[in-house]
Design a protein around this motif. Structure first.
Motif, PDB file in Angstrom:
ATOM      1  N   PRO B 174       0.694  -1.579  -0.015  1.00  0.00           N
ATOM      2  CA  PRO B 174      -0.006  -0.117  -0.052  1.00  0.00           C
ATOM      3  C   PRO B 174       1.512   1.275  -0.374  1.00  0.00           C
ATOM      4  CG  PRO B 174      -0.547  -1.685   2.047  1.00  0.00           C
ATOM      5  CD  PRO B 174       0.205  -2.320   0.946  1.00  0.00           C
ATOM      6  N   ALA B 175       1.704   1.261   0.636  1.00  0.00           N
ATOM      7  CA  ALA B 175       2.928   2.463   1.411  1.00  0.00           C
ATOM      8  C   ALA B 175       3.406   2.495  -0.132  1.00  0.00           C
ATOM      9  CB  ALA B 175       4.107   2.187   2.043  1.00  0.00           C
ATOM     10  N   GLY B 176       3.728   1.830  -1.065  1.00  0.00           N
ATOM     11  CA  GLY B 176       4.670   1.170  -2.002  1.00  0.00           C
ATOM     12  C   GLY B 176       6.115   1.676  -1.783  1.00  0.00           C
ATOM     13  N   LYS B 177       6.920   0.501  -0.199  1.00  0.00           N
ATOM     14  CA  LYS B 177       7.751   1.685   0.061  1.00  0.00           C
ATOM     15  C   LYS B 177       8.381   0.190   0.646  1.00  0.00           C
ATOM     16  CE  LYS B 177       7.371   5.967   1.397  1.00  0.00           C
ATOM     17  NZ  LYS B 177       7.734   6.724   1.003  1.00  0.00           N
ATOM     18  N   GLU B 178      10.066   0.279   0.068  1.00  0.00           N
ATOM     19  CA  GLU B 178      11.321  -0.770  -0.104  1.00  0.00           C
ATOM     20  C   GLU B 178      11.409  -1.118   1.260  1.00  0.00           C
ATOM     21  OE1 GLU B 178      14.382  -1.232  -2.715  1.00  0.00           O
ATOM     22  OE2 GLU B 178      15.573  -1.618  -1.401  1.00  0.00           O
ATOM     23  N   ARG B 179      10.670  -3.074   2.024  1.00  0.00           N
ATOM     24  CA  ARG B 179      10.765  -3.211   2.820  1.00  0.00           C
ATOM     25  C   ARG B 179      12.202  -4.451   3.061  1.00  0.00           C
ATOM     26  NH1 ARG B 179       5.825  -6.622   3.896  1.00  0.00           N
ATOM     27  NH2 ARG B 179       7.661  -8.205   5.190  1.00  0.00           N
TER      28      ARG B 179
END
Lengths: 440, 370
Positions: B174-179
């Motif tokens: 949902p955030a489009g952030k690399e984890r």
């Protein structure tokens, strides 16, 4: 039963052989080997340099100091995915062009190291060739003649071996590595110029590592010679000569094998060339050229991408790029590039249109070869294909012009005349002319 | 249990611009398709009987071939990965955008494919269709090479992508952030993520033809632990002689996490290499082998009923398989050894529709309703 009885040799003959052996100990190794230059069948072994070189042939040989290394992309490399890109066109495919060190020349993004050598390259984007299947294409692009002529034409390597070999060299003058793009060999030039074939990565076949000291090899060679002279007096047929020549080549290769042993140097070079068989092949070609071999062909397999053209080319180019660029750099750094012509070619190109299997098929109407180094004016594009790559738009180059240019760059008369029996044959077909704009 | 005997063609959707690389249902009534030119079209399938659906939206922004697309479980977002090295998010619900048009049947005449150009049939006449042109709502540029692998968890919280540098990235979807990211040894050809989001199955290969015969040049297939980025299981060892010499064309987990399907035939180098293996994701052991598509399997998807798998291949066929006994239930198409591949498929969330696309650029919608 004694050894001589097991071999079926009469006692008297063995005694005679021993006398020959004894005499041989008093002649130099070189003289002894020179003595074997003319085989029992009367055939000279010219291709293998001084040790077996007759005076006649030595006089014929022209030591030009020129060499040629041919990088052969087996299966047909795609011009649009390498050196003649069509960005934004329906034929363009997913690869993108990048700038090179020459203004106005762009090449594929997966040849980034080669982009730094564009000033050395003459890129011919207007090849039109007639033989667009593997066997016939390989033959045509190695001999300059169509295989349909049913004539034993000579491969380019044999021709260059004949005219550029160094008579003082102990090494073979026509060496092939990798998958053979053509098996025509020396053709009408005769078995003296047959190629010597190495493994894909430049490794020698096992039979050249005899495991016995040089002195023992010498004695064995002379023993063999004395046997065969006796044998040949009664059987002077040509097949025997060919057999004898093969033996001599093996013996000579055993002596020269150190030139092929690049292991120690390869350990330092492999990161630059890429740790692949083709990379090692290119490095071995450098060392062989350095040692005086006038023609080496290295094949890179796997360009016949009727399916999945793009991942296959992407992978292949990742092997090609470090190997080819390092070869050019090393030739340049050693001052050898001006006398070493490096040819990048295939049997044909690949279709501009992309088929239903994500592939490109065989194509000879408008494709690309690249020349670099000895005798060639680098940093140029020659000819052009049309905007989608289907046709030659400018300066069409056929097989004859391509071969004539290579021969002229190497100082070989492209209209050199030879005979098979009484039939004359020329190095390139009538009307073939070198492309002067490509020559330095 | 359905035998799919009443399955039939509902619609044939012409695009015929370039070969279609991926399909995704958005809900049950819309289907999206991507192609090698970097375009995405969306069709509304809810049309009166007898009418052929037309594309309604065109998503533009990729500058190179799109390799895969998927719709999030809530049908709100479409995600695509491309050779332009980006991951893009698109609003799957909006009908806002610039008015524009798309030309169907503008396929490039395959002149020169064989040099026997006279034998190539003329293309169908072009059709211009009015569409809404939309741009991406998010553009992720964390990859540095072609992005081939794309998968998500069923809860829509985790996304995983993989590229031709062997980089695998796990994202907060949902955030489009690399984890998290880790490095594999070869190009990522295809990948899947377990329903709980804890494992990634990734098939890797660099398709060198200049092989030295060393083990390092063979494909790799690992189960990776997402938390640590470490390989948990080397499936090449587990599969032994069943392991192919090329990468898998598709790696897919079943929704319940019981099955891991791997489809063989990413590159066609040998015949009879298109089998499909059903693996136990916990152990990597083979549970069942499906005959697949002898020329190469291109794509697979688990049917929402949990009992069937559908595949398509290089043989121009679509096949429906029973998971329990591995038997072929139904097939569509006409076998061709070297025809136009069926390269992509998607099943609607309700399991009542199947979309399949071929390399000529045509999409066929089947009814799977009993």
């Amino acid at each position: 039963m004694g050894a001589r009885e097991q071999l079926g040799i009469p006692f008297q003959q063995v005694t005679s052989m021993n006398q020959n052996l004894h005499q041989a100990n008093h002649v130099s190794r070189r003289a002894m080997l020179k003595g074997t230059v003319v085989t029992a069948g009367g055939m000279a072994v010219a291709n293998w340099g001084a040790l077996f070189h007759s005076q006649t042939i030595a006089a014929e040989a022209k030591r030009s100091g020129k060499r040629c290394i041919m990088l052969y992309m087996e299966g047909g490399a795609s011009q649009i995915d390498t050196f003649d890109m069509k960005p934004g066109r329906p034929t363009g495919g997913p690869f993108r062009p990048i700038k090179t060190n020459v203004d106005g020349i762009q090449i594929c993004e997966y040849l980034p190291k080669m982009a730094r050598h564009a000033d050395k390259l003459a890129i011919i984007r207007s090849m039109r060739t007639k033989s667009v299947d593997h066997g016939i294409g390989g033959y045509h692009m190695h001999t300059c003649y169509p295989s349909s002529e049913k004539f034993p034409h000579a491969e380019i390597g044999a021709m260059i071996a004949k005219y550029c070999e160094n008579p003082e060299s102990d090494l073979p003058s026509f060496i092939k590595m990798g998958s053979p793009g053509c098996t025509a060999g020396s053709g009408y030039l005769g078995p003296n110029y047959e190629p010597f074939t190495l493994g894909t990565d430049g490794q020698l076949p096992g039979f050249v590592n005899p495991g016995v000291p040089l002195a023992v090899q010498d004695r064995r060679a002379e023993l063999l010679k004395s046997f065969e002279e006796r044998f040949a007096k009664q059987r002077p047929a040509e097949p025997f000569a060919s057999h004898r020549e093969s033996e001599l080549r093996t013996i000579r290769l055993m002596r020269a094998r150190k030139a092929f042993d690049v292991e120690d140097q390869w350990n330092k070079a492999r990161d630059r060339y890429g740790n692949t068989p083709f990379g090692r092949g290119c490095f071995t070609a450098l060392k062989l050229a350095e040692a005086g071999v006038p023609f080496v062909e290295i094949g890179q397999v796997g360009y016949d991408s009727h399916n999945d053209n793009f991942p296959v080319h992407k992978a292949n180019l990742s092997v090609l790029d470090p190997a080819w660029s390092s070869l050019l750099q090393d030739l340049h750094d050693r001052g050898m590039l001006k006398d070493t012509l490096v040819v990048w070619t295939s049997e044909f190109g690949r279709t501009p249109a992309i088929n239903g299997q994500g592939g490109r098929d065989h194509f000879g109407r408008a494709w690309t070869v690249v020349l670099a180094g000895g005798g060639i004016k680098g940093g140029q594009l020659y000819g052009a294909s049309d905007r989608d790559g289907f046709e030659v738009a400018e300066k069409m180059v056929d097989e004859g012009a391509y071969f004539a240019t290579i021969y002229k760059a190497l100082g070989v008369n492209h209209r050199a005349k030879h005979y098979l029996g009484t039939r004359p044959i020329w190095a390139t077909p009538e009307g073939s002319k070198p492309i002067e704009e490509l020559l330095a | 249990m359905s035998d799919f005997s009443s399955a039939k063609v509902l619609h044939t959707l012409p695009w015929n611009s370039a070969y279609i690389t991926s399909l995704a249902f958005i809900g049950n009534d819309q289907v999206a398709a991507s192609n090698k030119n970097g375009d995405i079209l969306i069709w509304n399938l809810a049309v009166p009987e007898g009418k052929t659906p037309e594309p309604v939206r065109r998503l533009t922004g990729h500058t190179n071939e799109i390799n895969a697309i998927l719709a999030t479980p809530d049908s709100k977002t479409l995600i695509s990965v491309s050779n332009d090295r980006t991951v893009k998010y698109w609003d799957a619900t909006s009908d806002k955008g610039e008015p524009g048009s798309v030309l169907l049947n503008d396929g490039f005449l395959p002149k020169g494919v064989t040099e026997k150009v006279d034998k190539v049939p003329p293309p169908p006449p072009p059709i211009e269709v009015k569409v809404i042109v939309q741009k991406p709502i998010r553009d992720l540029t964390n990859h540095a090479e072609w992005v081939q692998g794309l998968a998500q968890t069923p809860d829509g919280k985790t996304l995983v992508t993989g590229d031709d540098q062997g980089v695998i990235i796990v994202w907060d979807l949902p955030a489009g952030k690399e984890r998290r990211r880790w490095q594999a040894t070869q190009w990522i050809a295809s990948l899947g993520i377990s329903p709980n989001g804890r494992e990634v199955a990734a098939s890797q290969h660099i398709p060198y033809r200049d092989k030295p015969g060393k083990e390092s040049f063979l494909p790799e297939f690992h189960l990776w632990d997402v938390e640590s980025g470490q390989s948990k299981l080397d499936l090449k060892k587990e599969l032994g002689k069943d392991f192919p010499r090329e990468a898998m064309s598709a790696v897919v987990y079943s929704r319940d996490g019981k099955w891991l399907a791997s489809a063989h035939g990413k590159l066609q180098t040998e015949k009879n290499q298109g089998k499909i293996l059903l693996l136990d994701p916990a152990t990597g052991k083979k549970i069942r082998e499906l005959a697949g598509h002898p020329v190469g399997t291109n794509d697979v998807a688990f049917h929402p009923d949990g009992k069937h798998l559908i595949s398509c291949g290089r043989d121009q066929m679509i096949k429906i398989w029973n998971l329990e006994d591995g038997k072929l239930v139904r097939d569509f198409g006409k076998f061709a050894d070297r025809g136009v591949w069926i390269g992509a498929l998607s099943i609607s969330p309700d399991g009542r529709r199947l979309a399949a696309a071929d390399r000529a650029g045509q999409i066929v919608i089947y009814s799977l309703a009993v």
